[in-house]
Design a protein around this motif. Structure first.
Motif, mmCIF file in Angstrom:
data_model
loop_
_atom_site.group_PDB
_atom_site.id
_atom_site.type_symbol
_atom_site.label_atom_id
_atom_site.label_comp_id
_atom_site.label_asym_id
_atom_site.label_seq_id
_atom_site.Cartn_x
_atom_site.Cartn_y
_atom_site.Cartn_z
ATOM 1 N N ALA A 12 2.122 28.345 -16.908
ATOM 2 C CA ALA A 12 0.881 28.098 -17.647
ATOM 3 C C ALA A 12 0.339 29.428 -18.149
ATOM 4 C CB ALA A 12 -0.144 27.421 -16.759
ATOM 5 N N SER A 70 2.792 25.226 -20.125
ATOM 6 C CA SER A 70 1.673 24.904 -21.006
ATOM 7 C C SER A 70 1.029 26.165 -21.565
ATOM 8 C CB SER A 70 0.621 24.088 -20.254
ATOM 9 O OG SER A 70 0.082 24.849 -19.193
ATOM 10 N N GLN A 110 -2.723 27.252 -23.259
ATOM 11 C CA GLN A 110 -4.100 26.889 -23.545
ATOM 12 C C GLN A 110 -4.723 28.000 -24.370
ATOM 13 O OE1 GLN A 110 -6.707 26.560 -20.159
ATOM 14 N NE2 GLN A 110 -8.359 25.712 -21.381
ATOM 15 N N VAL A 115 5.990 20.398 -28.751
ATOM 16 C CA VAL A 115 5.974 20.335 -27.293
ATOM 17 C C VAL A 115 7.078 19.369 -26.893
ATOM 18 C CG1 VAL A 115 4.617 19.825 -25.224
ATOM 19 C CG2 VAL A 115 3.483 20.742 -27.266
ATOM 20 N N GLY A 157 4.789 19.269 -20.202
ATOM 21 C CA GLY A 157 4.037 20.453 -20.577
ATOM 22 C C GLY A 157 2.843 20.062 -21.418
ATOM 23 N N SER A 158 2.097 21.061 -21.858
ATOM 24 C CA SER A 158 0.939 20.760 -22.690
ATOM 25 C C SER A 158 0.611 21.934 -23.601
ATOM 26 C CB SER A 158 -0.276 20.419 -21.828
ATOM 27 O OG SER A 158 -0.709 21.546 -21.108
ATOM 28 N N PHE A 159 -0.142 21.610 -24.625
ATOM 29 C CA PHE A 159 -0.634 22.588 -25.581
ATOM 30 C C PHE A 159 -2.059 22.179 -25.899
ATOM 31 C CE2 PHE A 159 -1.449 23.997 -29.919
ATOM 32 C CZ PHE A 159 -1.066 25.324 -29.855
ATOM 33 N N GLY A 197 5.096 15.501 -23.454
ATOM 34 C CA GLY A 197 4.070 16.503 -23.164
ATOM 35 C C GLY A 197 2.697 15.891 -23.148
#
Length: 142
Positions: free
Chosen positions: A79, A97, A99, A114, A122-124, A142
């Motif tokens: 992250a 991820s 942020q 993603v 995962g993430s955005f 994601g």
């Protein structure tokens, strides 16, 4: 053992002087510009790809990925939080991820993708002013 003499007395400092000394020891922090150094596809996690080498971009950094040709930067970390992102190349998040806390600009024709394993999505995320006009944001798992 130290024995006080008739000439010693406790040091007393007014509260205002203590506060002034404390204020002098505080160092303000500012967002720092960090740019992508290489003109080719590579990993976000390779420190030598960044102007901040030996460090990777962090929470106080304004990150710019912009070079003269078209390529994809791949993120495979855990992250990461960054201050802002100006993206003129494509970005794939293969794990982990990203942020963004203070704005995102993605250039026309670029892709934020993603594509993480379903076992570890995962993430955005981006807050602040977000501009992805004519760019693409795609997420799978994601």
């Amino acid at each position: 053992m130290f024995a006080p003499s008739k000439f010693s007395r406790p040091l007393r400092m007014p509260a205002a002087a203590l506060l002034a000394l404390a204020a002098l020891s505080v160092t303000p922090t500012f967002a720092a510009p960090v740019t992508w150094n290489t003109n080719a596809a590579s990993s976000w996690q390779t420190a030598s790809n960044w102007s901040s080498n030996p460090s990777l971009p962090g929470s106080l950094d304004d990150v710019t990925i912009s070079k003269s040709n078209s390529f994809t930067v791949t993120y495979t970390g855990a992250a990461t939080t960054i201050h802002s992102l100006n993206l003129a190349e494509s970005l794939t998040i293969a794990s982990g991820s990203i942020q963004i806390t203070n704005g995102l600009t993605a250039a026309a024709g670029k892709l934020i993708y993603v594509n993480t394993p379903s076992s570890s999505p995962g993430s955005f995320s981006a807050s602040g002013t977000v501009s992805i006009d004519d760019a693409s944001l795609t997420a799978r798992n994601g």
